[in-house]
Design a protein around this motif. Structure first.
Motif, PDB file in Angstrom:
ATOM      1  N   ASP A 168      33.084 -20.652 -17.067  1.00  0.00           N
ATOM      2  CA  ASP A 168      32.976 -19.383 -17.786  1.00  0.00           C
ATOM      3  C   ASP A 168      34.342 -18.704 -17.881  1.00  0.00           C
ATOM      4  O   ASP A 168      35.104 -18.674 -16.908  1.00  0.00           O
ATOM      5  N   PHE A 169      34.604 -18.129 -19.060  1.00  0.00           N
ATOM      6  CA  PHE A 169      35.831 -17.386 -19.318  1.00  0.00           C
ATOM      7  C   PHE A 169      35.490 -16.061 -19.996  1.00  0.00           C
ATOM      8  O   PHE A 169      34.382 -15.871 -20.501  1.00  0.00           O
ATOM      9  N   ILE A 170      36.484 -15.186 -20.043  1.00  0.00           N
ATOM     10  CA  ILE A 170      36.432 -14.041 -20.942  1.00  0.00           C
ATOM     11  C   ILE A 170      37.757 -14.007 -21.695  1.00  0.00           C
ATOM     12  O   ILE A 170      38.826 -14.152 -21.092  1.00  0.00           O
ATOM     13  N   ARG A 171      37.659 -13.879 -23.024  1.00  0.00           N
ATOM     14  CA  ARG A 171      38.865 -13.852 -23.859  1.00  0.00           C
ATOM     15  C   ARG A 171      39.043 -12.464 -24.444  1.00  0.00           C
ATOM     16  O   ARG A 171      38.156 -11.940 -25.122  1.00  0.00           O
ATOM     17  N   SER A 172      40.199 -11.881 -24.139  1.00  0.00           N
ATOM     18  CA  SER A 172      40.573 -10.610 -24.755  1.00  0.00           C
ATOM     19  C   SER A 172      41.584 -10.899 -25.857  1.00  0.00           C
ATOM     20  O   SER A 172      41.849 -12.065 -26.175  1.00  0.00           O
ATOM     21  N   ALA A 173      42.175  -9.850 -26.406  1.00  0.00           N
ATOM     22  CA  ALA A 173      43.139 -10.054 -27.494  1.00  0.00           C
ATOM     23  C   ALA A 173      44.342 -10.875 -27.039  1.00  0.00           C
ATOM     24  O   ALA A 173      44.887 -11.672 -27.801  1.00  0.00           O
TER      25      ALA A 173
END
Length: 215
Positions: A168-173
């Motif tokens: 699992d990841f989270i991608r921001s700008a």
């Protein structure tokens, strides 16, 4: 469940019990299909996993210095106990991490093959909690994101994943942030693991072959 030659079964238990069972089977020299104890130990210790990923030059959430923050149990998987805190103390044996705003992504890895990343369609400000993973499932949309696939494979190799994993990841700008590596994911039809591999071009029959026969 046993393999076709009868040499070992598929080990599927709750995480703490599964780790103890894997350790006992390994010590007794009994073969099984599933993650190695050492892989479970590092992946289910979120502090140890994050430290290892950070040391390898990849991004992880920083320790929180202000509210709101993300609180999660130090040990475990499946986002059990993960929540956003706007007040109150940090419970014992929990991590307090910065709140990263972005898009949650999950991707499957199976014996070196990487599935298509799945974008999790969450409400704004929501976390991909255990309930949202398995009860109130949001829509999962396959996307094209080679950096996510490359990073997932790199993390799987870093942890020595010997079977299946969902990362699992989270991608921001500006960032791609590692959140969790589940090395005993749900692998059934319709799971995020299975859907990721299918969207990446691996049909269900091939998934089963690799899960069982290639173990």
């Amino acid at each position: 469940m046993r393999t076709f030659n009868g040499d070992g079964g598929l080990l599927r238990l709750s995480d703490p019990v599964m780790l103890r069972a894997a350790e006992a089977l390994t010590a007794a020299g009994v073969p099984y299909i599933g993650p190695a104890p050492a892989v479970m130990q590092v992946c289910y210790d979120k502090r140890a996993a994050s430290n290892r990923v950070r040391a390898a030059g990849m991004d992880v959430p920083a320790d929180a210095t202000s509210l709101p923050m993300v609180i999660k149990p130090r040990r475990g998987s499946d986002s059990i106990g993960v929540r956003i805190a706007c007040s109150g103390p940090v419970p014992a044996d929990h991590l307090a991490q910065e709140l990263v705003i972005g898009t949650e992504i999950t991707v499957a890895v199976l014996h070196g093959a990487v599935g298509a990343p799945l974008r999790i369609e969450l409400p704004p400000g929501a976390v991909y909690s255990f309930a949202r993973k398995y009860v109130l499932r949001p829509r999962r949309v396959p996307i094209v994101d080679k950096p996510v696939q490359d990073t997932a494979l790199r993390i799987a190799e870093l942890f020595g994943v010997n079977w299946a994993a969902r990362i699992d990841f989270i991608r921001s700008a500006e960032r791609l942030v590692f959140l969790e590596c589940d090395v005993a994911p749900l692998v059934g039809a319709g799971s995020a693991f299975s859907d990721s591999l299918a969207a990446g071009g691996m049909p269900r029959a091939e998934q089963l072959r690799r899960l069982i026969l290639a173990a």
